[in-house]
Design an enzyme around this catalytic site. Structure first.
Site, short mmCIF file in Angstrom:
data_model
loop_
_atom_site.label_atom_id
_atom_site.label_comp_id
_atom_site.label_asym_id
_atom_site.label_seq_id
_atom_site.Cartn_x
_atom_site.Cartn_y
_atom_site.Cartn_z
N GLY A 72 0.28 -1.05 0.44
CA GLY A 72 -0.16 0.41 0.66
C GLY A 72 0.57 1.06 -0.40
O GLY A 72 1.54 1.08 -0.45
N HIS A 118 4.81 2.46 -7.44
CA HIS A 118 4.16 1.06 -8.17
C HIS A 118 3.20 0.92 -9.54
O HIS A 118 2.75 0.24 -9.89
CB HIS A 118 2.95 0.76 -6.77
CG HIS A 118 3.57 0.85 -5.21
ND1 HIS A 118 3.60 1.64 -4.54
CD2 HIS A 118 4.76 0.00 -4.73
CE1 HIS A 118 4.43 1.42 -3.48
NE2 HIS A 118 4.61 0.11 -3.94
N HIS A 147 2.54 4.80 -4.39
CA HIS A 147 3.23 6.15 -5.32
C HIS A 147 3.38 5.61 -6.94
O HIS A 147 3.68 4.65 -7.19
CB HIS A 147 4.73 6.19 -4.75
CG HIS A 147 5.44 5.08 -4.53
ND1 HIS A 147 6.53 4.47 -5.64
CD2 HIS A 147 5.70 4.67 -3.19
CE1 HIS A 147 6.47 3.56 -5.25
NE2 HIS A 147 6.93 3.08 -3.87
N VAL A 203 12.07 4.00 -10.16
CA VAL A 203 11.40 5.47 -11.03
C VAL A 203 11.98 6.61 -9.68
O VAL A 203 11.80 5.75 -8.70
CB VAL A 203 9.73 4.98 -10.72
CG1 VAL A 203 8.77 6.67 -11.20
CG2 VAL A 203 9.43 3.88 -11.32
N GLN A 255 8.27 -9.20 7.97
CA GLN A 255 9.60 -9.06 7.33
C GLN A 255 9.82 -7.61 8.60
O GLN A 255 10.76 -6.69 7.57
CB GLN A 255 9.04 -8.21 5.86
CG GLN A 255 8.68 -7.66 5.50
CD GLN A 255 7.81 -7.21 4.23
OE1 GLN A 255 7.33 -8.07 3.59
NE2 GLN A 255 8.50 -6.51 3.29
N GLN A 315 13.25 -2.10 -8.87
CA GLN A 315 14.82 -2.55 -8.97
C GLN A 315 15.36 -1.62 -7.61
O GLN A 315 15.90 -2.27 -7.36
CB GLN A 315 15.47 -2.03 -10.41
CG GLN A 315 16.77 -1.93 -10.20
CD GLN A 315 18.40 -0.81 -10.65
OE1 GLN A 315 16.98 -0.45 -12.13
NE2 GLN A 315 18.80 -0.19 -10.44
N LYS A 316 14.44 -1.19 -7.17
CA LYS A 316 14.82 -0.29 -5.99
C LYS A 316 15.12 -0.87 -4.82
O LYS A 316 16.14 -0.93 -3.94
CB LYS A 316 13.82 0.43 -5.45
CG LYS A 316 14.37 1.11 -3.88
CD LYS A 316 13.00 2.14 -3.18
CE LYS A 316 12.09 1.20 -2.47
NZ LYS A 316 12.41 0.77 -1.63
N SER A 365 9.58 5.66 -3.21
CA SER A 365 9.51 5.04 -1.51
C SER A 365 8.38 5.27 -1.00
O SER A 365 8.10 6.32 -0.37
CB SER A 365 10.70 4.71 -1.10
OG SER A 365 10.38 3.83 -0.20
N SER A 366 7.11 3.99 -0.47
CA SER A 366 6.27 4.38 0.70
C SER A 366 7.21 5.07 1.86
O SER A 366 6.10 6.01 2.04
CB SER A 366 6.28 3.56 1.09
OG SER A 366 5.07 3.04 -0.57
#
Length: 335
Positions: A46, A52, A49, A214, A76, A182-183, A224-225
């Site tokens: 969720g 995603h 951004h 991205v 995790q 890829q991040k 990133s969230s």
């Protein structure tokens, strides 16, 4: 289209079907099988951004149907990490998904997300779940020998939690193709190996796609969230990690010595840290590593064209950021 919800749960209104149970999703999936339709899959926690959405558009353009999951996975997160504060923006996420469309090939219509999978913790972990690994019960997946390097060195047990939840998601969705960013390069490569080792057919290893990171068009910060944690002052200095990795990349090319390249990168980051301190922002490096994309072993010597994963992590204020660059030949890694 109406939503399919667990009876006791109220969610924001959505025109996209929302499946809360594995059983309801599998009923939908059987219909797709009978209609011989391909199913793409994007797994998320969720707080969506543009990163995603880029993965989603790849899936929409390449598959008849696309499922996106939203599940914040307790397994995790270590007990000291941010499970309780992880960004949750469901209403905005659903609105964004409804707005995201791609042209349907050879027609005048458009494709939109076909289904959203939002399983409960109880459905995903029938034996229960705790963030304390020593107290966990049930079945867990560990990719032996590939989860302790790079990001796994700073987050012990992280990839055990990732491999476990993604295996469960793959078993529920049975995707034809799936898309990761890829991040989180080590995650994508490890999951690809897991698909091979466990002989998964949905997806097959070659159908797990790792798509380019991205970035912000302003400063190159990887989306990133967790960027939502950054204060305005933090945000001004958050691109230091990507800039540092680029310094390391250039030094690796010029000096062809891993230790010297990392030393030069850390010296550059120290300069950026001094500038950040003037704004009251503390920058603290976690690691810079250079690893083989197949074994995750440290790379010591330069080989022309050989693929190397240059990755790093650092703290900006209270926010931990990660990023990476693929050096050499990325063929077989991305796409």
């Amino acid at each position: 289209m109406s939503r399919l919800l667990a009876a006791s749960v109220t969610l924001p209104t959505s025109t996209i079907p929302i499946f809360r149970t594995v059983a309801s999703l599998r009923e939908w999936r059987r219909k797709a099988y009978l209609e011989q339709k391909s199913v793409g899959f994007v797994a998320t926690m969720g707080a969506l951004h543009d990163g995603h959405i880029s993965l989603l558009k790849h899936s929409l353009s390449r598959n008849d149907l696309t499922v996106l999951s939203i599940f914040v996975n307790p397994a995790q997160f270590a007990p000291t990490e941010d499970l309780s504060t992880y960004p949750r923006t469901l209403e905005a996420d659903l609105a964004l998904l409804e707005q995201t469309k791609v042209p349907e090939p050879s027609t005048e219509s458009e494709r939109i997300t076909s289904a959203i999978f939002m399983p409960t913790v109880q459905d995903m972990y029938p034996s229960g779940i705790t963030q304390d690994v020593s107290g966990q019960k049930g079945t867990f997946i560990e990719v032996k020998g590939y989860g302790h390097q790079m990001e796994g060195g700073s987050r012990p047990g992280f990839f055990r939690g990732v491999a476990t939840v993604v295996t469960k998601l793959f078993n529920a969705v049975e995707p034809t193709d799936t898309y990761f960013g890829q991040k989180d390069i080590q995650q994508g490569l490890l999951l690809r190996r897991m698909c091979r080792d466990l002989l998964l057919s949905h997806p097959e290893p070659g159908h797990l796609h790792i798509m380019p990171t991205v970035r912000s068009p302003v400063d190159g910060l990887a989306l990133s969230s967790r960027n939502a944690y950054l204060s305005p002052n933090d945000r001004k200095h958050a691109s230091s990690l990507y800039a540092t990795l680029n310094v390391c990349k250039d030094a690796w090319r010029d000096l062809r010595d891993k230790n010297l390249a990392i030393e030069k990168a850390l010296a550059y980051l120290k300069e950026r840290s001094s500038a950040a301190e003037a704004d009251g922002v503390l920058i603290k490096p976690d690691y810079i590593h250079m690893n083989d994309p197949d074994t995750f072993d440290d790379v010591q010597t330069y080989e022309e064209g050989k693929a190397v994963i240059l990755s790093g992590a650092m703290w900006v204020g209270k926010t931990r950021l990660i990023d990476n660059i693929i050096l050499g030949n990325a063929e077989g890694i991305l796409g």
